[in-house]
Design a protein around this motif. Structure first.
Motif, PDB file in Angstrom:
ATOM      1  N   LEU A 145      -9.955  96.831 -23.591  1.00  0.00           N
ATOM      2  CA  LEU A 145      -8.943  95.833 -23.937  1.00  0.00           C
ATOM      3  C   LEU A 145      -8.939  94.756 -22.861  1.00  0.00           C
ATOM      4  CD1 LEU A 145      -5.794  97.845 -25.137  1.00  0.00           C
ATOM      5  CD2 LEU A 145      -7.409  96.530 -26.524  1.00  0.00           C
ATOM      6  N   VAL A 146      -8.952  93.521 -23.299  1.00  0.00           N
ATOM      7  CA  VAL A 146      -8.840  92.395 -22.368  1.00  0.00           C
ATOM      8  C   VAL A 146      -7.373  91.962 -22.362  1.00  0.00           C
ATOM      9  CG1 VAL A 146      -9.589  90.069 -21.830  1.00  0.00           C
ATOM     10  CG2 VAL A 146     -11.201  91.676 -22.871  1.00  0.00           C
ATOM     11  N   LEU A 147      -6.750  92.035 -21.188  1.00  0.00           N
ATOM     12  CA  LEU A 147      -5.322  91.730 -21.050  1.00  0.00           C
ATOM     13  C   LEU A 147      -5.133  90.458 -20.243  1.00  0.00           C
ATOM     14  CD1 LEU A 147      -4.022  95.325 -20.120  1.00  0.00           C
ATOM     15  CD2 LEU A 147      -4.230  94.309 -22.396  1.00  0.00           C
ATOM     16  N   GLN A 148      -4.168  89.703 -20.677  1.00  0.00           N
ATOM     17  CA  GLN A 148      -3.793  88.502 -19.914  1.00  0.00           C
ATOM     18  C   GLN A 148      -2.285  88.534 -19.724  1.00  0.00           C
ATOM     19  OE1 GLN A 148      -5.603  84.803 -21.121  1.00  0.00           O
ATOM     20  NE2 GLN A 148      -3.818  83.623 -20.486  1.00  0.00           N
ATOM     21  N   PHE A 149      -1.908  88.729 -18.475  1.00  0.00           N
ATOM     22  CA  PHE A 149      -0.493  88.858 -18.118  1.00  0.00           C
ATOM     23  C   PHE A 149       0.182  89.974 -18.929  1.00  0.00           C
ATOM     24  CE2 PHE A 149      -1.465  84.264 -17.602  1.00  0.00           C
ATOM     25  CZ  PHE A 149      -1.515  84.263 -16.215  1.00  0.00           C
ATOM     26  N   LYS A 192     -14.732  87.939 -19.511  1.00  0.00           N
ATOM     27  CA  LYS A 192     -13.299  87.660 -19.442  1.00  0.00           C
ATOM     28  C   LYS A 192     -13.068  86.550 -18.429  1.00  0.00           C
ATOM     29  CE  LYS A 192     -12.304  91.026 -15.810  1.00  0.00           C
ATOM     30  NZ  LYS A 192     -11.844  90.068 -14.812  1.00  0.00           N
ATOM     31  N   LEU A 193     -11.868  86.024 -18.458  1.00  0.00           N
ATOM     32  CA  LEU A 193     -11.539  84.992 -17.478  1.00  0.00           C
ATOM     33  C   LEU A 193     -11.229  85.651 -16.141  1.00  0.00           C
ATOM     34  CD1 LEU A 193      -9.246  82.645 -19.610  1.00  0.00           C
ATOM     35  CD2 LEU A 193     -11.661  82.322 -19.010  1.00  0.00           C
ATOM     36  N   PHE A 219     -19.214  87.240 -11.268  1.00  0.00           N
ATOM     37  CA  PHE A 219     -19.273  88.702 -11.344  1.00  0.00           C
ATOM     38  C   PHE A 219     -17.945  89.295 -11.808  1.00  0.00           C
ATOM     39  CE2 PHE A 219     -23.019  88.286  -8.523  1.00  0.00           C
ATOM     40  CZ  PHE A 219     -23.917  89.050  -9.258  1.00  0.00           C
ATOM     41  N   SER A 220     -16.830  88.656 -11.422  1.00  0.00           N
ATOM     42  CA  SER A 220     -15.538  89.179 -11.838  1.00  0.00           C
ATOM     43  C   SER A 220     -15.239  88.888 -13.302  1.00  0.00           C
ATOM     44  CB  SER A 220     -14.424  88.604 -10.954  1.00  0.00           C
ATOM     45  OG  SER A 220     -14.359  87.186 -11.091  1.00  0.00           O
ATOM     46  N   SER A 221     -16.005  87.978 -13.904  1.00  0.00           N
ATOM     47  CA  SER A 221     -15.808  87.669 -15.321  1.00  0.00           C
ATOM     48  C   SER A 221     -16.691  88.528 -16.230  1.00  0.00           C
ATOM     49  CB  SER A 221     -16.092  86.196 -15.580  1.00  0.00           C
ATOM     50  OG  SER A 221     -17.460  85.891 -15.340  1.00  0.00           O
ATOM     51  N   ILE A 222     -17.567  89.307 -15.653  1.00  0.00           N
ATOM     52  CA  ILE A 222     -18.495  90.153 -16.442  1.00  0.00           C
ATOM     53  C   ILE A 222     -18.050  91.606 -16.339  1.00  0.00           C
ATOM     54  CG2 ILE A 222     -20.866  90.945 -16.690  1.00  0.00           C
ATOM     55  CD1 ILE A 222     -21.789  88.292 -15.475  1.00  0.00           C
ATOM     56  N   VAL A 269      -7.438  85.835 -14.093  1.00  0.00           N
ATOM     57  CA  VAL A 269      -6.356  85.691 -15.061  1.00  0.00           C
ATOM     58  C   VAL A 269      -6.292  86.893 -15.995  1.00  0.00           C
ATOM     59  CG1 VAL A 269      -5.428  84.259 -16.946  1.00  0.00           C
ATOM     60  CG2 VAL A 269      -6.548  83.182 -14.963  1.00  0.00           C
ATOM     61  N   GLN A 270      -7.430  87.371 -16.371  1.00  0.00           N
ATOM     62  CA  GLN A 270      -7.496  88.461 -17.342  1.00  0.00           C
ATOM     63  C   GLN A 270      -7.964  89.753 -16.677  1.00  0.00           C
ATOM     64  OE1 GLN A 270     -10.059  86.939 -20.418  1.00  0.00           O
ATOM     65  NE2 GLN A 270      -8.414  85.744 -21.384  1.00  0.00           N
ATOM     66  N   ASP A 271      -7.461  90.865 -17.196  1.00  0.00           N
ATOM     67  CA  ASP A 271      -7.854  92.197 -16.716  1.00  0.00           C
ATOM     68  C   ASP A 271      -8.453  92.983 -17.882  1.00  0.00           C
ATOM     69  OD1 ASP A 271      -6.852  91.777 -14.121  1.00  0.00           O
ATOM     70  OD2 ASP A 271      -4.812  92.234 -14.827  1.00  0.00           O
TER      71      ASP A 271
END
Length: 290
Positions: free
Chosen positions: A32-36, A51-52, A19-22, A55-57
């Motif tokens: 926007l998909v952000l990673q760090f 998204k991952l 659910f957190s990846s959808i 790790v990703q927001d």
């Protein structure tokens, strides 16, 4: 039993990760998909995306046309007549990646602050190159187009697209209003005085013409009346002469009666005459035979 107790936490963790990846992108948004903190992907199409987890927001930005009111500023046109200008702009986020890189975590508020500076600079530059009459006239669409065109290049550097720029209000500063109104009143009073003076001059001409016409009409009427009166007197005298020639005694009697009537009008019943006066010859008891 022990196996079930072990699998349940794992299943729960898996469900949470799924659910957190959808995430869902609304048709009115861009994501926007952000990673760090770094931009990994851009989601512009509406629908479900992935998204991952952990790790990703995901950061969402409005994809609609937005409006921004620019704080009223004072500008000095080419004729040095200061004006207070109030404007607004319509814009949208055209390049969401570039927008994120330019404003970072400040988002829309930070972008609007930078947009305010861009629009203020363009307003001062464009409006400072023309006269105040051009700014205050109805034909100022060209000025607004120049402002929008000049601001688009700088706004595009932060990922924004300026749709339109409009001037809402262009007024004189409060400290100049009284002087301007006084000048306008003086000008209107001068025009009113000129109109009154021209009206008085026209009235004098009309009165003079009317007086001249009255004199001319009166003179003509008096002349015609004298002519008619003279002609009537001539006819009267001719009639009297004819009557006198036809019967002198009757004419003398008529003249005496007329004299009595004029002399004894109203309460005038007393007359002082000499004994030998011939005024009352026709009233004597015995008139001598001729």
């Amino acid at each position: 039993m022990k196996r079930s107790a072990f699998l349940l936490p794992i299943a729960a963790v898996v469900l949470v990760l799924i659910f957190s990846s959808i995430f869902v992108v609304d048709e009115r948004q861009k994501a926007l998909v952000l990673q760090f903190g770094r931009v990994i992907d851009v989601k512009e199409d509406p629908g479900i995306a992935f998204k991952l987890p952990l790790v990703q927001d995901v950061v969402f930005y409005d994809d609609r046309i937005l409006s921004r009111d620019v704080q009223a500023i004072e500008v000095t046109p080419a004729d040095d007549r200061r004006l207070v200008v109030d404007a607004f702009a319509r814009y949208r986020i055209a390049n969401v990646r570039q927008f994120r890189e330019a404003v970072g975590t400040e988002g829309i508020p930070g972008a609007e602050n930078r947009l305010d500076r861009i629009l203020t600079a363009e307003l001062r530059e464009v409006l400072g190159s023309v006269s105040s009459n051009e700014i205050l006239s109805e034909d100022r669409a060209a000025l607004m187009m120049r402002i929008a065109t000049g601001a688009r290049a700088e706004a595009s550097s932060i990922g924004l697209q300026i749709i339109d720029v409009r001037l809402k209000r262009t007024d004189l500063p409060p400290q100049n209003l009284d002087a301007t109104f006084a000048r306008m009143r003086a000008e209107r009073e001068r025009e009113a005085a000129d109109e009154i003076a021209r009206g008085e001059e026209a009235a004098q001409r009309i009165r003079a013409q009317a007086d001249r016409t009255v004199v001319e009409l009166t003179s003509d009427a008096t002349r015609e009346a004298e002519i008619v009166r003279g002609e009537a007197d001539a006819r009267r005298n001719a009639i009297f002469a004819s009557a006198y020639g036809a019967d002198p005694e009757f004419f003398e009697f008529y003249r005496s009666m007329s004299a009595y009537s004029r002399a004894l009008q109203g309460s005038n019943s007393t007359m002082v005459l000499s004994p030998d006066s011939e005024f009352f010859n026709y009233l004597k008891a015995d008139r001598p035979n001729e």
